[in-house]
Design a protein around this motif. Structure first.
Motif, PDB file in Angstrom:
ATOM      1  N   LYS A  50       1.211  -1.163   0.084  1.00 21.01           N
ATOM      2  CA  LYS A  50      -0.121   0.095   0.479  1.00 21.01           C
ATOM      3  C   LYS A  50       0.935   0.972   0.103  1.00 21.01           C
ATOM      4  CE  LYS A  50      -3.973   2.502   2.371  1.00 21.01           C
ATOM      5  NZ  LYS A  50      -4.620   2.295   3.890  1.00 21.01           N
ATOM      6  N   ARG A  51       1.592   1.175   0.537  1.00 18.56           N
ATOM      7  CA  ARG A  51       2.601   2.793   0.448  1.00 18.56           C
ATOM      8  C   ARG A  51       3.058   2.948  -0.720  1.00 18.56           C
ATOM      9  NH1 ARG A  51       3.023   5.619   5.799  1.00 18.56           N
ATOM     10  NH2 ARG A  51       5.191   6.088   4.496  1.00 18.56           N
ATOM     11  N   ILE A  52       3.526   1.706  -0.752  1.00 16.78           N
ATOM     12  CA  ILE A  52       4.414   1.959  -2.807  1.00 16.78           C
ATOM     13  C   ILE A  52       3.564   1.929  -3.578  1.00 16.78           C
ATOM     14  CG2 ILE A  52       6.747   1.169  -1.145  1.00 16.78           C
ATOM     15  CD1 ILE A  52       6.260  -1.421  -2.638  1.00 16.78           C
ATOM     16  N   SER A  53       2.466   2.108  -3.661  1.00 16.42           N
ATOM     17  CA  SER A  53       0.877   1.999  -4.295  1.00 16.42           C
ATOM     18  C   SER A  53       1.153   0.332  -4.969  1.00 16.42           C
ATOM     19  CB  SER A  53       1.102   3.094  -5.359  1.00 16.42           C
ATOM     20  OG  SER A  53       1.538   4.084  -4.139  1.00 16.42           O
ATOM     21  N   LEU A  93      14.413  -0.410  -1.870  1.00 20.63           N
ATOM     22  CA  LEU A  93      14.906   0.343  -3.255  1.00 20.63           C
ATOM     23  C   LEU A  93      14.163   0.639  -2.945  1.00 20.63           C
ATOM     24  CD1 LEU A  93      15.063  -0.286  -6.847  1.00 20.63           C
ATOM     25  CD2 LEU A  93      12.903  -1.723  -6.986  1.00 20.63           C
ATOM     26  N   TYR A  94      12.921   0.450  -2.520  1.00 18.78           N
ATOM     27  CA  TYR A  94      12.356   2.147  -2.462  1.00 18.78           C
ATOM     28  C   TYR A  94      12.298   3.386  -1.679  1.00 18.78           C
ATOM     29  CZ  TYR A  94       8.510   1.045  -5.551  1.00 18.78           C
ATOM     30  OH  TYR A  94       7.428   0.385  -7.105  1.00 18.78           O
ATOM     31  N   THR A  95      13.234   2.900  -0.868  1.00 13.39           N
ATOM     32  CA  THR A  95      13.945   3.646  -0.013  1.00 13.39           C
ATOM     33  C   THR A  95      15.405   4.680  -0.829  1.00 13.39           C
ATOM     34  OG1 THR A  95      13.322   2.625   2.253  1.00 13.39           O
ATOM     35  CG2 THR A  95      15.670   4.088   1.820  1.00 13.39           C
ATOM     36  N   ARG A  96      15.887   3.983  -1.271  1.00 11.19           N
ATOM     37  CA  ARG A  96      16.762   4.171  -2.103  1.00 11.19           C
ATOM     38  C   ARG A  96      16.447   5.145  -3.258  1.00 11.19           C
ATOM     39  NH1 ARG A  96      20.601   6.920  -3.268  1.00 11.19           N
ATOM     40  NH2 ARG A  96      22.587   5.905  -4.599  1.00 11.19           N
ATOM     41  N   GLY A  97      15.385   4.463  -3.841  1.00 10.81           N
ATOM     42  CA  GLY A  97      14.259   5.307  -4.960  1.00 10.81           C
ATOM     43  C   GLY A  97      14.218   7.275  -4.685  1.00 10.81           C
ATOM     44  N   ASP A 105       6.733   9.607  -3.864  1.00 13.79           N
ATOM     45  CA  ASP A 105       5.560   9.753  -4.596  1.00 13.79           C
ATOM     46  C   ASP A 105       6.360   9.889  -6.113  1.00 13.79           C
ATOM     47  OD1 ASP A 105       3.695   9.733  -3.161  1.00 13.79           O
ATOM     48  OD2 ASP A 105       2.971  11.741  -2.738  1.00 13.79           O
ATOM     49  N   LYS A 106       7.904  10.870  -6.028  1.00 13.45           N
ATOM     50  CA  LYS A 106       8.172  11.015  -7.764  1.00 13.45           C
ATOM     51  C   LYS A 106       8.417   9.155  -8.508  1.00 13.45           C
ATOM     52  CE  LYS A 106       9.365  16.146  -7.503  1.00 13.45           C
ATOM     53  NZ  LYS A 106      10.572  16.559  -6.911  1.00 13.45           N
ATOM     54  N   PHE A 107       9.730   8.602  -6.785  1.00 13.22           N
ATOM     55  CA  PHE A 107      10.156   7.690  -7.680  1.00 13.22           C
ATOM     56  C   PHE A 107       8.885   6.221  -8.286  1.00 13.22           C
ATOM     57  CE2 PHE A 107      11.462   2.893  -6.002  1.00 13.22           C
ATOM     58  CZ  PHE A 107      12.557   3.078  -6.524  1.00 13.22           C
ATOM     59  N   LYS A 108       7.499   6.289  -7.325  1.00 14.24           N
ATOM     60  CA  LYS A 108       6.874   5.822  -7.605  1.00 14.24           C
ATOM     61  C   LYS A 108       6.267   6.260  -8.666  1.00 14.24           C
ATOM     62  CE  LYS A 108       3.857   6.343  -3.777  1.00 14.24           C
ATOM     63  NZ  LYS A 108       3.052   6.208  -2.614  1.00 14.24           N
ATOM     64  N   THR A 109       5.752   7.627  -9.170  1.00 13.32           N
ATOM     65  CA  THR A 109       5.801   7.491 -10.588  1.00 13.32           C
ATOM     66  C   THR A 109       6.592   7.188 -11.868  1.00 13.32           C
ATOM     67  OG1 THR A 109       4.484   9.427  -9.669  1.00 13.32           O
ATOM     68  CG2 THR A 109       5.417   9.488 -12.047  1.00 13.32           C
ATOM     69  N   TRP A 110       7.858   7.304 -11.027  1.00 10.93           N
ATOM     70  CA  TRP A 110       9.003   6.940 -12.429  1.00 10.93           C
ATOM     71  C   TRP A 110       9.094   5.156 -12.319  1.00 10.93           C
ATOM     72  CZ3 TRP A 110      13.110   3.608 -11.067  1.00 10.93           C
ATOM     73  CH2 TRP A 110      14.401   3.751 -12.782  1.00 10.93           C
ATOM     74  N   THR A 122       8.442  -0.677 -17.767  1.00  9.40           N
ATOM     75  CA  THR A 122       8.014  -0.100 -16.486  1.00  9.40           C
ATOM     76  C   THR A 122       9.729  -0.798 -15.655  1.00  9.40           C
ATOM     77  OG1 THR A 122       6.711  -1.689 -15.654  1.00  9.40           O
ATOM     78  CG2 THR A 122       5.417   0.490 -16.837  1.00  9.40           C
ATOM     79  N   PRO A 123      10.188   0.750 -14.847  1.00  7.32           N
ATOM     80  CA  PRO A 123      11.067  -0.205 -14.004  1.00  7.32           C
ATOM     81  C   PRO A 123       9.937  -1.390 -12.503  1.00  7.32           C
ATOM     82  CG  PRO A 123      11.288   1.668 -14.077  1.00  7.32           C
ATOM     83  CD  PRO A 123       9.613   1.643 -14.968  1.00  7.32           C
ATOM     84  N   VAL A 124       9.214  -1.408 -11.981  1.00  5.38           N
ATOM     85  CA  VAL A 124       8.229  -2.119 -11.612  1.00  5.38           C
ATOM     86  C   VAL A 124       8.215  -3.443 -11.963  1.00  5.38           C
ATOM     87  CG1 VAL A 124       5.868  -1.804 -11.845  1.00  5.38           C
ATOM     88  CG2 VAL A 124       6.337  -2.201  -9.629  1.00  5.38           C
ATOM     89  N   SER A 125       7.401  -3.191 -13.555  1.00  2.00           N
ATOM     90  CA  SER A 125       7.632  -5.046 -14.372  1.00  2.00           C
ATOM     91  C   SER A 125       8.857  -5.627 -14.242  1.00  2.00           C
ATOM     92  CB  SER A 125       7.080  -4.377 -15.530  1.00  2.00           C
ATOM     93  OG  SER A 125       8.208  -4.214 -15.860  1.00  2.00           O
ATOM     94  N   LEU A 126      10.214  -5.046 -13.488  1.00  3.20           N
ATOM     95  CA  LEU A 126      11.284  -5.709 -13.800  1.00  3.20           C
ATOM     96  C   LEU A 126      11.390  -6.408 -12.406  1.00  3.20           C
ATOM     97  CD1 LEU A 126      13.741  -3.609 -15.406  1.00  3.20           C
ATOM     98  CD2 LEU A 126      12.172  -5.377 -16.842  1.00  3.20           C
ATOM     99  N   LEU A 127      10.251  -6.195 -11.907  1.00  4.63           N
ATOM    100  CA  LEU A 127      11.020  -6.576 -10.267  1.00  4.63           C
ATOM    101  C   LEU A 127      10.498  -8.459  -9.776  1.00  4.63           C
ATOM    102  CD1 LEU A 127      10.146  -3.815  -7.992  1.00  4.63           C
ATOM    103  CD2 LEU A 127      12.632  -4.330  -9.221  1.00  4.63           C
ATOM    104  N   ASP A 128      10.226  -9.049 -11.023  1.00  8.22           N
ATOM    105  CA  ASP A 128       9.821 -10.293 -10.383  1.00  8.22           C
ATOM    106  C   ASP A 128      10.942 -11.096 -10.972  1.00  8.22           C
ATOM    107  OD1 ASP A 128      10.467  -9.742 -13.325  1.00  8.22           O
ATOM    108  OD2 ASP A 128       9.047 -11.421 -13.674  1.00  8.22           O
ATOM    109  N   SER A 129      12.136 -10.680 -10.395  1.00 10.23           N
ATOM    110  CA  SER A 129      13.458 -11.528 -10.508  1.00 10.23           C
ATOM    111  C   SER A 129      14.896 -10.425  -9.970  1.00 10.23           C
ATOM    112  CB  SER A 129      13.872 -11.791 -12.092  1.00 10.23           C
ATOM    113  OG  SER A 129      14.214 -10.800 -13.096  1.00 10.23           O
ATOM    114  N   SER A 130      15.583 -11.379  -9.662  1.00  7.13           N
ATOM    115  CA  SER A 130      16.362 -10.513  -8.551  1.00  7.13           C
ATOM    116  C   SER A 130      17.805  -9.406 -10.036  1.00  7.13           C
ATOM    117  CB  SER A 130      17.493 -11.265  -8.089  1.00  7.13           C
ATOM    118  OG  SER A 130      18.185 -12.359  -8.588  1.00  7.13           O
ATOM    119  N   VAL A 131      17.967  -9.861 -11.464  1.00 10.27           N
ATOM    120  CA  VAL A 131      18.244  -9.780 -12.104  1.00 10.27           C
ATOM    121  C   VAL A 131      18.064  -8.157 -12.570  1.00 10.27           C
ATOM    122  CG1 VAL A 131      19.094  -9.297 -15.040  1.00 10.27           C
ATOM    123  CG2 VAL A 131      18.841 -11.689 -13.271  1.00 10.27           C
TER     124      VAL A 131
END
Length: 149
Positions: A50-53, A93-97, A105-110, A122-131
């Motif tokens: 929820k926090r990272i939308s 990742l979201y802390t770093r972003g 909010d800017k990072f979530k949009t990115w 989208t970057p979020v679509s890549l998060l299903d793997s460690s790569v």
């Protein structure tokens, strides 16, 4: 002999996991390792989503768990180690972003914007793997240093 103690980012759990995680706000990296090994409660994982939308479906895809299976767990049920580990990686990742972009909010949009550097994904679509996580972390490093593809 030297003693090295590293503290996890205080904002890692406070900002991303919300007030549900006050008890872990000041944990060391080793404490965080122990926490991920023992698993995290479902309500903490959903609080992160929820926090990272992220929708439940997006979150479930990243965690490699079906949405239905995730919904079946009780709110206080401890979710397996591999899911806890992914959740901690998401929080990192979201802390770093947030650090790089100056705003969560800017990072979530990115994260939800198709990017040329990721071949239109989208970057979020890549998060299903460690790569994919690694690719997004590297891109954040390039952005931080002003190196744009």
């Amino acid at each position: 002999m030297a003693l090295y103690v590293t503290k996890s980012s205080g904002s890692l759990f406070n900002n991303l996991f919300g007030s549900n995680a006050k008890q872990v706000a000041a944990m060391t990296d080793f404490d965080m390792l122990q926490l991920t090994r023992s698993g995290l409660p479902k309500h903490l994982l959903l609080s992160l989503a929820k926090r990272i939308s992220l929708t439940i479906q997006e979150f479930a895809d990243i965690m490699h768990i079906s949405e239905r299976t995730l919904q079946r767990y009780d709110d206080n049920a401890i979710i397996k180690t591999e899911y806890a580990e992914k959740a901690v990686e998401l929080a990192r990742l979201y802390t770093r972003g947030e650090e790089v972009f100056g705003s969560l909010d800017k990072f979530k949009t990115w994260m939800k914007t198709p990017l040329h550097v990721f071949k239109g994904e989208t970057p979020v679509s890549l998060l299903d793997s460690s790569v994919g996580f690694d690719m997004v972390f590297k891109e954040l490093g390039r952005i931080e240093h002003g190196i744009f593809a």
